[in-house]
Design a protein around this motif. Structure first.
Motif, PDB file in Angstrom:
ATOM      1  N   GLY A 130       0.833  -1.198   0.000  1.00  0.00           N
ATOM      2  CA  GLY A 130       0.000   0.000   0.000  1.00  0.00           C
ATOM      3  C   GLY A 130       0.870   1.251   0.000  1.00  0.00           C
ATOM      4  O   GLY A 130       1.984   1.240   0.531  1.00  0.00           O
ATOM      5  N   ARG A 131       0.386   2.315  -0.577  1.00  0.00           N
ATOM      6  CA  ARG A 131       1.191   3.535  -0.707  1.00  0.00           C
ATOM      7  C   ARG A 131       1.686   4.004   0.656  1.00  0.00           C
ATOM      8  O   ARG A 131       2.872   4.325   0.821  1.00  0.00           O
ATOM      9  N   ALA A 132       0.783   4.082   1.642  1.00  0.00           N
ATOM     10  CA  ALA A 132       1.176   4.587   2.959  1.00  0.00           C
ATOM     11  C   ALA A 132       2.159   3.647   3.646  1.00  0.00           C
ATOM     12  O   ALA A 132       3.070   4.096   4.348  1.00  0.00           O
ATOM     13  N   ALA A 133       1.987   2.340   3.449  1.00  0.00           N
ATOM     14  CA  ALA A 133       2.905   1.379   4.072  1.00  0.00           C
ATOM     15  C   ALA A 133       4.312   1.519   3.499  1.00  0.00           C
ATOM     16  O   ALA A 133       5.297   1.550   4.242  1.00  0.00           O
ATOM     17  N   THR A 167       2.154   1.129   9.659  1.00  0.00           N
ATOM     18  CA  THR A 167       2.764  -0.190   9.798  1.00  0.00           C
ATOM     19  C   THR A 167       1.854  -1.261   9.209  1.00  0.00           C
ATOM     20  O   THR A 167       0.691  -1.008   8.902  1.00  0.00           O
ATOM     21  N   VAL A 168       2.432  -2.452   9.061  1.00  0.00           N
ATOM     22  CA  VAL A 168       1.696  -3.606   8.555  1.00  0.00           C
ATOM     23  C   VAL A 168       1.659  -4.649   9.665  1.00  0.00           C
ATOM     24  O   VAL A 168       2.698  -4.956  10.264  1.00  0.00           O
ATOM     25  N   GLY A 169       0.480  -5.196   9.921  1.00  0.00           N
ATOM     26  CA  GLY A 169       0.346  -6.174  11.000  1.00  0.00           C
ATOM     27  C   GLY A 169      -0.412  -7.409  10.586  1.00  0.00           C
ATOM     28  O   GLY A 169      -1.551  -7.603  11.001  1.00  0.00           O
ATOM     29  N   PRO A 170       0.206  -8.276   9.747  1.00  0.00           N
ATOM     30  CA  PRO A 170      -0.467  -9.534   9.402  1.00  0.00           C
ATOM     31  C   PRO A 170      -0.569 -10.413  10.637  1.00  0.00           C
ATOM     32  O   PRO A 170       0.448 -10.767  11.234  1.00  0.00           O
ATOM     33  N   GLY A 171      -1.755 -10.746  11.052  1.00  0.00           N
ATOM     34  CA  GLY A 171      -1.940 -11.452  12.311  1.00  0.00           C
ATOM     35  C   GLY A 171      -1.318 -12.825  12.368  1.00  0.00           C
ATOM     36  O   GLY A 171      -1.124 -13.379  13.450  1.00  0.00           O
ATOM     37  N   GLU A 172      -0.980 -13.401  11.199  1.00  0.00           N
ATOM     38  CA  GLU A 172      -0.438 -14.758  11.184  1.00  0.00           C
ATOM     39  C   GLU A 172       1.047 -14.815  11.522  1.00  0.00           C
ATOM     40  O   GLU A 172       1.593 -15.900  11.722  1.00  0.00           O
ATOM     41  N   THR A 220       3.750 -13.558  20.401  1.00  0.00           N
ATOM     42  CA  THR A 220       3.733 -12.124  20.136  1.00  0.00           C
ATOM     43  C   THR A 220       3.394 -11.887  18.675  1.00  0.00           C
ATOM     44  O   THR A 220       4.047 -12.424  17.780  1.00  0.00           O
ATOM     45  N   GLU A 221       2.356 -11.103  18.427  1.00  0.00           N
ATOM     46  CA  GLU A 221       1.995 -10.734  17.059  1.00  0.00           C
ATOM     47  C   GLU A 221       2.917  -9.608  16.595  1.00  0.00           C
ATOM     48  O   GLU A 221       3.047  -8.577  17.261  1.00  0.00           O
ATOM     49  N   LEU A 222       3.562  -9.803  15.463  1.00  0.00           N
ATOM     50  CA  LEU A 222       4.571  -8.870  14.994  1.00  0.00           C
ATOM     51  C   LEU A 222       3.967  -7.764  14.143  1.00  0.00           C
ATOM     52  O   LEU A 222       2.999  -7.971  13.411  1.00  0.00           O
ATOM     53  N   VAL A 223       4.584  -6.593  14.235  1.00  0.00           N
ATOM     54  CA  VAL A 223       4.191  -5.418  13.444  1.00  0.00           C
ATOM     55  C   VAL A 223       5.410  -5.007  12.621  1.00  0.00           C
ATOM     56  O   VAL A 223       6.534  -4.978  13.135  1.00  0.00           O
ATOM     57  N   PHE A 224       5.177  -4.659  11.341  1.00  0.00           N
ATOM     58  CA  PHE A 224       6.275  -4.477  10.399  1.00  0.00           C
ATOM     59  C   PHE A 224       6.303  -3.079   9.786  1.00  0.00           C
ATOM     60  O   PHE A 224       5.278  -2.401   9.677  1.00  0.00           O
ATOM     61  N   ASP A 225       7.502  -2.694   9.367  1.00  0.00           N
ATOM     62  CA  ASP A 225       7.739  -1.465   8.616  1.00  0.00           C
ATOM     63  C   ASP A 225       7.997  -1.863   7.171  1.00  0.00           C
ATOM     64  O   ASP A 225       9.091  -2.307   6.818  1.00  0.00           O
ATOM     65  N   ALA A 226       6.981  -1.715   6.319  1.00  0.00           N
ATOM     66  CA  ALA A 226       7.122  -2.136   4.917  1.00  0.00           C
ATOM     67  C   ALA A 226       8.139  -1.275   4.180  1.00  0.00           C
ATOM     68  O   ALA A 226       8.777  -1.748   3.237  1.00  0.00           O
ATOM     69  N   SER A 227       8.306  -0.031   4.588  1.00  0.00           N
ATOM     70  CA  SER A 227       9.230   0.860   3.876  1.00  0.00           C
ATOM     71  C   SER A 227      10.667   0.376   3.980  1.00  0.00           C
ATOM     72  O   SER A 227      11.491   0.654   3.107  1.00  0.00           O
ATOM     73  N   ARG A 246       6.251   7.244  -9.091  1.00  0.00           N
ATOM     74  CA  ARG A 246       6.636   8.070 -10.243  1.00  0.00           C
ATOM     75  C   ARG A 246       5.849   7.698 -11.497  1.00  0.00           C
ATOM     76  O   ARG A 246       5.650   8.529 -12.385  1.00  0.00           O
ATOM     77  N   HIS A 247       5.403   6.450 -11.561  1.00  0.00           N
ATOM     78  CA  HIS A 247       4.684   5.982 -12.745  1.00  0.00           C
ATOM     79  C   HIS A 247       3.186   5.809 -12.500  1.00  0.00           C
ATOM     80  O   HIS A 247       2.473   5.325 -13.381  1.00  0.00           O
ATOM     81  N   GLY A 248       2.733   6.206 -11.325  1.00  0.00           N
ATOM     82  CA  GLY A 248       1.317   6.102 -11.019  1.00  0.00           C
ATOM     83  C   GLY A 248       0.808   4.671 -10.962  1.00  0.00           C
ATOM     84  O   GLY A 248      -0.356   4.402 -11.284  1.00  0.00           O
ATOM     85  N   VAL A 249       1.654   3.741 -10.540  1.00  0.00           N
ATOM     86  CA  VAL A 249       1.296   2.323 -10.507  1.00  0.00           C
ATOM     87  C   VAL A 249       0.850   1.924  -9.100  1.00  0.00           C
ATOM     88  O   VAL A 249       1.524   2.222  -8.110  1.00  0.00           O
ATOM     89  N   ASP A 250      -0.304   1.268  -9.037  1.00  0.00           N
ATOM     90  CA  ASP A 250      -0.798   0.714  -7.779  1.00  0.00           C
ATOM     91  C   ASP A 250      -0.292  -0.710  -7.661  1.00  0.00           C
ATOM     92  O   ASP A 250      -0.778  -1.628  -8.323  1.00  0.00           O
ATOM     93  N   LEU A 251       0.700  -0.935  -6.795  1.00  0.00           N
ATOM     94  CA  LEU A 251       1.316  -2.251  -6.679  1.00  0.00           C
ATOM     95  C   LEU A 251       0.371  -3.300  -6.114  1.00  0.00           C
ATOM     96  O   LEU A 251       0.613  -4.504  -6.268  1.00  0.00           O
TER      97      LEU A 251
END
Length: 306
Positions: free
Chosen positions: A64-67, A73-78, A90-97, A146-151
């Motif tokens: 996601g753009r903000a991530a 942050t990103v928090g996949p519960g698995e 412990t459920e982990l929280v991530f910095d996608a950047s 820069r290319h306006g692409v939604d990943l």
């Protein structure tokens, strides 16, 4: 004692930071201040087979753009830490950047050729640096922007991006990275340390308890014992021989044992890209690693450039 390259973060007192540093020094076998110089930076990374098997390495939440901009942050519960004994997961929280992605732009449609060319150039630049072709999420996000692409678009080829190493959200000091790797980021005082082994202390090898016997705080000592069992099938400690700033072995360390461990990894995984996960030339000096669920995932603390 001088702690690494920052004052304690909000909520963590200098006294508690010193207690944590002393405790992790026991786990690593030498004081934290002896790892790198005062400006060295560190990170804790989650990787391994489980990401692929659970298809979490293509979860659109990572891109996601903000991530990717580091705004959320990103928090996949698995994705959990599961040490042995009664210690809670412990459920982990991530910095996608600051997470790391493999990128393959070859299947992009002609309409996105310019975007693909920029991605290929970024990968080529990365191959000469720390991560040998993997892209930081921030760089991936900037190139897409820069290319306006939604990943996250389902219209893009699935293998355009694949999460390789998720950076657990934390500050840049070695203490921050170690707290993130062991689920202690939120433990800003002794009272907030998660419950330790309790009645199941005997499920953890005696050597693990001996390793943290010098930890002064009893709650912290009990909790970290669960992260010191080298034989655990839940979360096993893998310590690495200390190295100085030039990458040379400390004269008091068993260099042959250290080299044999890496030679064994190389022989087993020579044809596997994941072998880079244990290569000091990629990702900075490995400080310590935990292997979870019988090699299904790894949590690795590294000295890094970015």
């Amino acid at each position: 004692m001088t702690l690494e390259n920052s004052t304690p973060p909000p909520g963590r007192s200098a006294e508690w930071a010193a207690a944590l540093a002393q405790a992790f020094g026991e786990v690593l076998g030498r004081p934290l201040a002896e790892h790198g110089d005062a400006d060295a930076r560190y990170g804790a990374y989650y990787g391994g087979n489980f990401l692929d098997e659970a298809e979490l390495d293509h979860d659109p939440a990572w891109v996601g753009r903000a991530a990717l901009a580091g705004e959320e942050t990103v928090g996949p519960g698995e994705l959990l830490l599961a040490p042995p004994g009664d210690t809670a997961e412990t459920e982990l929280v991530f910095d996608a950047s600051r997470s790391l992605f493999w990128v393959d732009p070859r299947e992009l449609p002609d309409t996105l050729a310019a975007f693909g060319a920029d991605l290929a150039a970024a990968v080529a630049e990365s191959e000469r640096g720390q991560w040998r072709g993997a892209l930081l999420g921030a760089e991936l996000g900037r190139t897409a922007g820069r290319h306006g692409v939604d990943l996250a678009s389902a219209d893009l080829p699935r293998e355009l991006w694949t999460l390789w190493q998720g950076r657990i959200a934390s500050g840049d000091t070695l203490l921050d990275a170690l707290c993130a790797a062991t689920g202690l980021t939120a433990a800003t005082s002794p009272e907030l340390v998660p419950a330790g082994l309790g009645d199941s202390a005997d499920e953890v090898e005696e050597e693990a308890h001996e390793l943290v016997a010098g930890v002064a705080d009893p709650a912290l000592r009990d909790y970290l014992a669960a992260f010191c069992d080298e034989e655990s099938h839940d979360l096993a400690l893998v310590r690495f021989a200390p190295a100085d700033d030039e990458g040379d072995f400390d004269e008091d360390d068993d260099e042959d044992e250290f080299e044999d461990e890496f030679d064994a990894d190389d022989d087993e995984d020579a044809d596997d890209d994941d072998d880079y996960d244990y290569d000091e030339s990629q990702g900075g000096t490995v400080v310590v690693r935990w292997d979870g669920a019988v090699d299904q995932y790894e949590v690795t603390v590294r000295r890094v450039i970015a």
